[in-house]
Each structure stands twice: as structure tokens, then as C-alpha cells.
Design a protein around this motif. Structure first.
Motif, mmCIF file in Angstrom:
data_model
loop_
_atom_site.group_PDB
_atom_site.id
_atom_site.type_symbol
_atom_site.label_atom_id
_atom_site.label_comp_id
_atom_site.label_asym_id
_atom_site.label_seq_id
_atom_site.Cartn_x
_atom_site.Cartn_y
_atom_site.Cartn_z
ATOM 1 N N UNK A 73 0.821 -1.211 0.000
ATOM 2 C CA UNK A 73 0.000 0.000 0.000
ATOM 3 C C UNK A 73 0.856 1.263 0.000
ATOM 4 N N UNK A 74 1.965 1.245 0.761
ATOM 5 C CA UNK A 74 2.808 2.435 0.820
ATOM 6 C C UNK A 74 3.441 2.744 -0.528
ATOM 7 N N UNK A 75 3.790 1.693 -1.288
ATOM 8 C CA UNK A 75 4.376 1.908 -2.611
ATOM 9 C C UNK A 75 3.332 2.475 -3.560
ATOM 10 N N UNK A 76 2.093 1.977 -3.467
ATOM 11 C CA UNK A 76 1.022 2.510 -4.314
ATOM 12 C C UNK A 76 0.801 3.993 -4.039
ATOM 13 N N UNK A 77 0.856 4.369 -2.772
ATOM 14 C CA UNK A 77 0.699 5.790 -2.431
ATOM 15 C C UNK A 77 1.872 6.611 -2.946
ATOM 16 N N UNK A 78 3.083 6.056 -2.846
ATOM 17 C CA UNK A 78 4.269 6.743 -3.352
ATOM 18 C C UNK A 78 4.172 6.954 -4.857
ATOM 19 N N UNK A 79 3.703 5.941 -5.566
ATOM 20 C CA UNK A 79 3.575 6.055 -7.017
ATOM 21 C C UNK A 79 2.609 7.157 -7.398
ATOM 22 N N UNK A 80 1.536 7.277 -6.653
ATOM 23 C CA UNK A 80 0.554 8.321 -6.946
ATOM 24 C C UNK A 80 1.130 9.716 -6.695
ATOM 25 N N UNK A 120 2.381 1.593 -12.162
ATOM 26 C CA UNK A 120 1.339 2.070 -11.253
ATOM 27 C C UNK A 120 0.748 3.389 -11.732
ATOM 28 N N UNK A 121 1.488 4.134 -12.563
ATOM 29 C CA UNK A 121 0.999 5.395 -13.121
ATOM 30 C C UNK A 121 0.540 5.250 -14.572
ATOM 31 N N UNK A 122 0.392 4.027 -15.048
ATOM 32 C CA UNK A 122 -0.103 3.809 -16.402
ATOM 33 C C UNK A 122 0.934 3.947 -17.485
ATOM 34 N N UNK A 123 2.222 3.996 -17.130
ATOM 35 C CA UNK A 123 3.299 4.090 -18.122
ATOM 36 C C UNK A 123 3.801 2.679 -18.416
#
Length: 723
Positions: free
Chosen positions: A393-400, A466-469
């Protein structure tokens, strides 16, 4: 036979054989027209000569099929297998080569096209032409003339399953068949009435005018299907360590100065790749794209729409184990390696035996920084937006947070690279940190632990996806920009590097350098990938100032829903095609599933037991059971509780027990274990028969269970996890 009848028969024989020859020449894109022209035409001429001889000598008609086969085989031997003969006479090796020709169709599917015109590959085309020619002349004497064209059309259809013709080639083939039909239907007597000529004119016009239009039409704007999509060369007998796993060992101080390979080229080459990896399950980076034999020359795929320029280098291998060869993203050819293979999507080169020296040619896209910055991303790039496993979850938040919600473009890809360069540090400790799974990436991304290019590349791909790239991880070497005194460039273990690539619309895959290590200590070569990327980096604004690309507004045609306009597409043709596809679906899907089950059951030894597990899994997939690549047999039983009864559940237990014996017995299991596994499959199928009729019909016609699970069929690893 009267003279007029003889002329008519001769014309029709030539017409049906011409149809067969056209079908054989449709394999031109596979082998090159020059390699096929003489064999195909000579086989058809030999068949024509034998057919005419038998008409002049009626006593030979009984022997005509045998004489046709003999003449056709002789033409094939003299044009394709001449190297196996002794003074032009067939030998035992010739017979063996003809036997290998029966399976050459599959070997050809395992090669890039145009394939190398090796006799062992090319020979199947004249053999196919010979079979079709024999059928054509026999049908011509026993059926209406148009039936004799069917064998030639069948050969054309098989060729289209390899490579679908388009453009001018499709028009020429359609014109050729129009002339064939005209030759078959023209009146036998010159004094026939105009009414008898009318059908000939109608059929000819439809063939010559309509067929090219249908052949050139592309209503769906999709890449045509090819049988090659389902083929791959055999996997290596022994599992090789991934270059990604070897990266830390190469960078070890004890081995850093070891020379891996040297190369000589007209200009310096910035990076040499070994393997591209786009599958990530949270622990390992792998790839599952088919591996093909490298043909005579490979051209860039349709995703590369910018101009390219040819490049060449000679590589001298020093301390490098196989099977991966140093290569480039868009290889064209390899000379000097035995049986080179390629994974075309990732540009990975492989060989069973690493050569001491080989020559590599490749294509280099010609782009500038302005084009890159204006380009979007290619979301359809194979593997670019693959799975990431269970993302913390922390990585997903970082990616955003890293890209502040900006849309995926090449500019945001560079912004993410700049974000990582500023936030994270390169490791300089001894030993260097290793690992690329989520535990290591979590420490690197969240705990600010220094990392090597391994963690930088893997972390970048995770954040980019995670950012669609669309991104993937590449392992290889950076190369020096200064040559040695002898003109060769030396690459050492210390040059080993991992980097990410992003899929750029119209350009293809483009390398980035989030660690900054690729260009560290090197001068930038003008016009190189690194130079163009550097120019683009300098033009990228801060991430919060990057403008999202504008979305094109809907067209007036799409908004104007009222009123009926004349359709622009052939409605009748679409209806007929749709009806044919529906019939193919209703009959073909159940048949394919049956054939797949038979093939799995006939596998030798333990493979038949694993095939039983795969069959039970796919049966349940068709009934809507959610199946993943890491699922075991017992996991499947739990997931299928809602759709199975006691009988099916017991069958899965039987399959699980059989799989345990097969994979952990230490040897090949006996037929009793195989029989038990498939008995369990039968119980599963019987248990599913208790489901409603509508559900069973839907499962029988369900298509997705015919495809492999995402990331490849990893049944063995999934079953092993059950222990």
C-alpha cells in the motif's frame, strides 16, 4: 478425343495447376519469392507434363497418380534438395530430407520471417504444391471444372495462415485467380451464344474486381492472425540463471575487471542488452514471449513508425556463458552463431552454443528530443503494463504522489526518472545490495536504502506501471565510448547494468537511466540514444507544470445519432462473414477443447498427469471459477466449491494425489497413476453435468479457457507449491 476437346482439357489442366502455383507462391513473404519460384513452377510443370502424357497414352491413366508423385518428387529433389544427391541421383539422405519436410511446416512457424531458405525448411512448400496439384488434376477429370480450383485455394489459405497478403500482393493474387476462373469457364466452342458467355463475364468481373477489393479491405484495422503467434522453439533442456540474478556477482569487486566481450563498430554503442523482462509476480522478473529461430533478416515491427537506419558491429566473446548473446533492441541478423534464436518483442538473442565471434546488424530509430517529448505512450505494447504482484500500500501511495496524478506520456516518464535520480542514492558499499522482489524494493523505495541499478530499474518499472506508463526491465551492459588502441571497445563485468524501457507511441521501446549509472564517467556520443534523451530531459518542466495531452472531442459523425445514412460498408459481406464466424465458434470451440484434452492425455509419463491437472483447471475456468497462475490443485478445489458437487470435489482430490506422486516420486510414474489422474478429470466433468443446461452450454462455448493463463502456464510450479 477431338482436337477442340483436347485443347479445352489442356487449357483447364493448365488453369487448375496455375491456381496451385499461385497458392505456392503466396508463401513468398515467408521464404522470399526467389527461393520458391523455381521449385513451385517446376513441380507444376512436371505434373502438367505427366498429365498430358497420360492423355496421349491412355494405358498410363491407371498409373497417373504414381507417375505424378514421382515426377513431382524428382522436381523437388533437383530444385531444393540437390545438395543431398549424388550426381543428381537421390540418396538415402535425400529420402531423409523428404521425410523431414513433413514437419518443416512447424519448424518454419518457429522462425522469424523471411526465414532462412534452408532446404530442410523450404521443402515443405513444393511437397504441399505437389499434393494439391495431384488432387487438382484428379478432380478435374471427375468433377465440374470449378472444383479443380479448390486445392489451389486450399494452398493459398494455408499460406495466408502464415502471412496474410495485403496491398498490391493481394490484388495480384486475386487477379490471378480471376484469370484462372476465366480460363475454366470460357465456352469450349467459339460459336456459343452471348447468353452462354454471360456467366463467364459475371464470374470473371466478380473475381477480378471484387476479390481485390475484399482482399485489400481492413474493416477491423487489426493485425492479421498468424499461426506463428502460437509457436515457440523448444525451451533449453537445463534451466539457465537469469542475467538479472547474475548482476550482483558481476559487480563484485573480485570480478569487476573481467572482460566479458569486445566489439568493433563504426561508432560507439551506448548499451548492449542481454534480456528484457516484463513479468513480475512480486518475487521474480521473467518473460513469457515466444522464442523463434532468427530468419534471414528481421525488420522492425509495426509499432516502430519512425525512420530507422542500419547499424553493424562485430562482437568477440570472452567470458560469457549462454544462452544470451549481447544484442540490440531491433536486431536484423546475426552471422557467425549456430542456430541463433530471438525473442522478437524484447529483442533478446539466444544461442545453444556461444560463438567466439559473430556479426550483428540492427535497426536504430531516428528520433529527436522534440519528437520524444511530444509523443504519448503505447499502452498496447506487449508486457508493458503487466502485473506487479501484491503491491504494498505504501508503494502505491508513493507512485501516486510521484507524478501528482499526471497522465502517462513520455514527458511524465522522464519526470519519474528525474524523481528517482533526486530522491534515491546509488550504493557504494561492499558487498552491494542485491534483490529485486517486493521486500527489497520496499526497503529501497520507502526506507531510502541505497541501491544498485537493479533496484533502480525494478523500482522505476513498478512506479511507472502504477501510473499507467508501460515499462519493462532490461539487463545488459553499458559500453565505453572510447576505443582501445586496436580499435575495439572492451566491455567488462563492472559495466553490467539494469535499466528500464518505456513504450513510446510510434517509436517503440526507449531506454531510460533512473540510476544515472549508464552515462556515469562516459562522454555522450552526439546523436545517440543517451544524447537525445539528455536533450529531452533538459526540456521537461517540473511534474506539476507538465500539461496533460488534450483529449480529442467527439466528431460530428459520432454525435449525430439521428437520421439514417447510406452504409459505407458491405452489409451482405459482413453478414456472411459473421455467420461463418458464428458457425466456426459453435463447432470449432468444442472440437478444439476435445483435441486439447486428447493431446494432454497422450503426453508421456509425468506430463500426462500434469495435463490432467491442466484439463481439470481449464474445465473449471470455463464455468467461471477464478484461476490464477500460482493456484494449486487444492486451492482450485476451494475456489470451485460454488460450482462443483461432491463427485467433482472427489475428482479434484484424485487429481491432486496423482500430481503429488508424479512430481515428487523422483522418477516417471506408471500408467496406473496417469489413469487415476484422468479418472479424476472424468469425475470432475460428470460433477459439472449437474449444473443448469444454460451454464453448461456457456462453458462449452467459452473461449478464454483455450488460452494460457496470464504470465504463461506455470502448472508445474503451481502444483509444487501444494507441498
Amino acid at each position: 478425343m477431338e482436337r477442340g476437346d483436347r485443347v479445352s482439357t489442356r487449357r483447364r489442366t493448365a488453369a487448375v495447376l496455375a491456381a496451385v502455383a499461385v497458392g505456392g507462391l503466396c508463401f513468398g513473404p515467408v521464404f522470399g519469392l526467389r527461393s520458391l519460384l523455381l521449385p513451385v513452377l517446376l513441380v507444376c510443370l512436371a505434373v502438367y507434363a505427366v498429365t498430358e502424357l497420360c492423355r496421349y497414352r491412355p494405358t498410363l491413366l491407371t498409373w497417373r497418380p504414381l507417375l505424378v508423385v514421382a515426377a513431382g518428387l524428382l522436381a523437388t529433389i533437383e530444385t531444393v534438395l540437390r545438395g543431398t544427391t549424388l550426381a543428381g541421383l537421390p540418396t538415402l539422405e535425400t529420402v531423409r530430407a523428404l521425410g523431414r519436410g513433413l514437419t518443416a511446416w512447424q519448424l518454419t512457424l518457429e522462425s522469424t520471417w523471411p526465414a532462412r531458405p534452408d532446404p530442410d525448411l523450404v521443402v515443405f512448400v513444393p511437397l504441399l504444391v505437389l499434393l494439391a496439384a495431384l488432387l487438382a488434376v484428379e478432380l478435374l477429370d471427375r468433377t465440374p471444372p470449378l472444383v479443380g480450383v479448390l486445392p489451389g485455394l486450399a494452398v493459398t489459405g494455408i499460406a495466408q495462415a502464415y502471412i496474410a497478403l495485403n496491398g498490391l500482393n493481394a490484388v495480384l493474387v486475386a487477379l490471378a485467380y480471376g484469370l484462372v476462373l476465366a480460363a475454366l469457364l470460357v465456352p469450349d466452342v467459339a460459336g456459343k451464344t452471348r447468353r452462354s458467355v454471360t456467366p463467364v463475364v459475371v464470374v470473371t468481373v466478380v473475381a477480378v474486381v471484387g476479390a481485390p477489393a475484399v482482399g485489400a479491405a481492413d474493416l477491423l484495422d487489426r493485425t492479421p492472425y498468424t499461426l506463428q503467434q502460437a509457436q515457440s522453439v523448444a525451451a533449453p533442456a537445463t534451466r539457465q540463471a537469469s542475467p538479472l540474478d547474475e548482476l550482483a556477482g558481476r559487480l563484485d569487486r573480485r570480478h569487476r575487471d573481467t572482460v566479458v566481450f569486445r566489439y568493433q563498430a563504426p561508432s560507439p554503442v551506448g548499451r548492449w542488452r542481454q534480456v528484457a523482462l516484463d513479468d513480475f509476480d512480486g518475487a521474480n522478473w521473467t518473460t513469457d514471449h515466444p522464442i523463434l529461430r532468427l530468419g534471414s533478416e528481421l525488420t522492425p515491427g509495426p509499432e516502430v513508425r519512425v525512420p530507422v537506419e542500419p547499424q553493424r558491429a562485430e562482437v568477440e566473446v570472452k567470458e560469457l556463458r549462454g544462452p544470451w548473446l549481447p544484442g540490440q533492441l531491433l536486431p536484423s541478423s546475426v552471422h557467425g552463431a549456430i542456430e541463433p534464436q530471438i525473442e522478437p518483442i524484447g529483442g533478446t538473442l539466444l544461442t545453444g552454443e556461444v560463438p567466439d565471434r559473430y556479426e550483428l546488424t540492427w535497426s536504430k530509430p531516428k528520433v529527436d528530443a522534440k519528437l520524444l517529448l511530444a509523443a504519448g505512450i503505447d499502452a498496447d505494447a506487449p508486457g508493458g503494463l503487466g502485473d506487479l504482484g501484491a503491491v504494498p500500500n505504501e508503494v502505491a501511495a508513493l507512485a501516486s504522489d510521484a507524478l501528482a496524478g499526471r497522465r502517462a506520456t513520455f514527458a511524465t516518464a522522464l519526470a519519474l526518472e528525474n524523481y528517482m535520480r533526486k530522491r534515491y542514492k546509488l550504493a557504494s558499499t561492499d558487498p552491494l545490495p542485491t534483490g529485486h522482489s517486493w521486500p527489497q524494493l520496499r526497503r529501497f523505495l520507502l526506507d531510502d536504502e541505497p541501491g544498485t541499478s537493479e533496484q533502480f530499474a525494478a523500482g522505476y518499472v513498478a512506479l511507472a506501471r502504477a501510473n499507467g506508463i508501460p515499462a519493462r526491465l532490461v539487463v545488459g551492459f553499458r559500453a565505453p565510448t572510447t576505443a582501445d588502441a586496436d580499435g575495439w571497445y572492451t566491455v567488462r563485468n563492472g559495466d553490467a547494468l539494469a535499466w528500464p524501457e518505456v513504450a513510446v507511441d510510434g517509436v517503440g521501446w526507449w531506454p531510460l537511466d533512473p540510476s544515472g549509472q549508464a552515462a556515469a564517467g562516459k562522454s555522450v556520443v552526439p546523436g545517440s540514444d543517451a544524447d537525445v534523451t539528455d536533450q529531452a530531459r533538459r526540456e521537461v518542466p517540473p511534474v506539476n507544470e507538465i500539461q496533460d495531452p488534450e483529449v480529442a472531442p467527439p466528431t460530428e459523425k459520432a454525435d449525430n445519432g439521428g437520421g439514417w445514412e447510406r452504409p459505407d460498408v458491405p452489409v451482405l459481406g459482413i453478414f456472411i462473414a459473421s455467420a461463418a464466424l458464428l458457425l466456426l465458434w459453435l463447432l470449432g470451440v468444442p472440437l478444439l477443447k476435445t483435441l486439447r484434452a486428447v493431446r494432454r492425455k497422450r503426453r508421456p509419463g509425468n506430463a500426462a498427469v500434469v495435463g490432467a491437472w491442466a484439463e481439470a483447471r481449464d474445465r473449471l475456468r470455463a464455468h467461471g471459477v477464478a484461476v490464477t497462475t500460482g493456484m494449486t490443485v487444492r486451492d482450485l478445489a476451494v475456489a470451485a466449491e460454488d460450482v462443483t458437487d461432491e463427485r467433482a470435489a472427489a475428482g479434484l482430490v484424485t487429481v491432486a494425489n496423482s500430481v503429488d506422486q508424479a512430481l515428487w516420486s523422483g522418477g516417471q510414474v506408471g500408467p496406473e497413476v496417469t489413469s487415476s489422474a484422468w479418472a479424476g478429470v472424468r469425475e470432475v466433468r460428470r460433477g459439472l453435468r449437474s449444473r443448469p443446461l444454460a451454464d453448461r452450454l456457456q462453458a462449452a462455448l467459452e473461449l478464454r479457457s483455450l488460452w494460457k493463463l496470464s504470465g504463461g502456464d506455470r502448472s508445474r510450479r503451481a502444483v509444487a507449491a501444494d507441498r
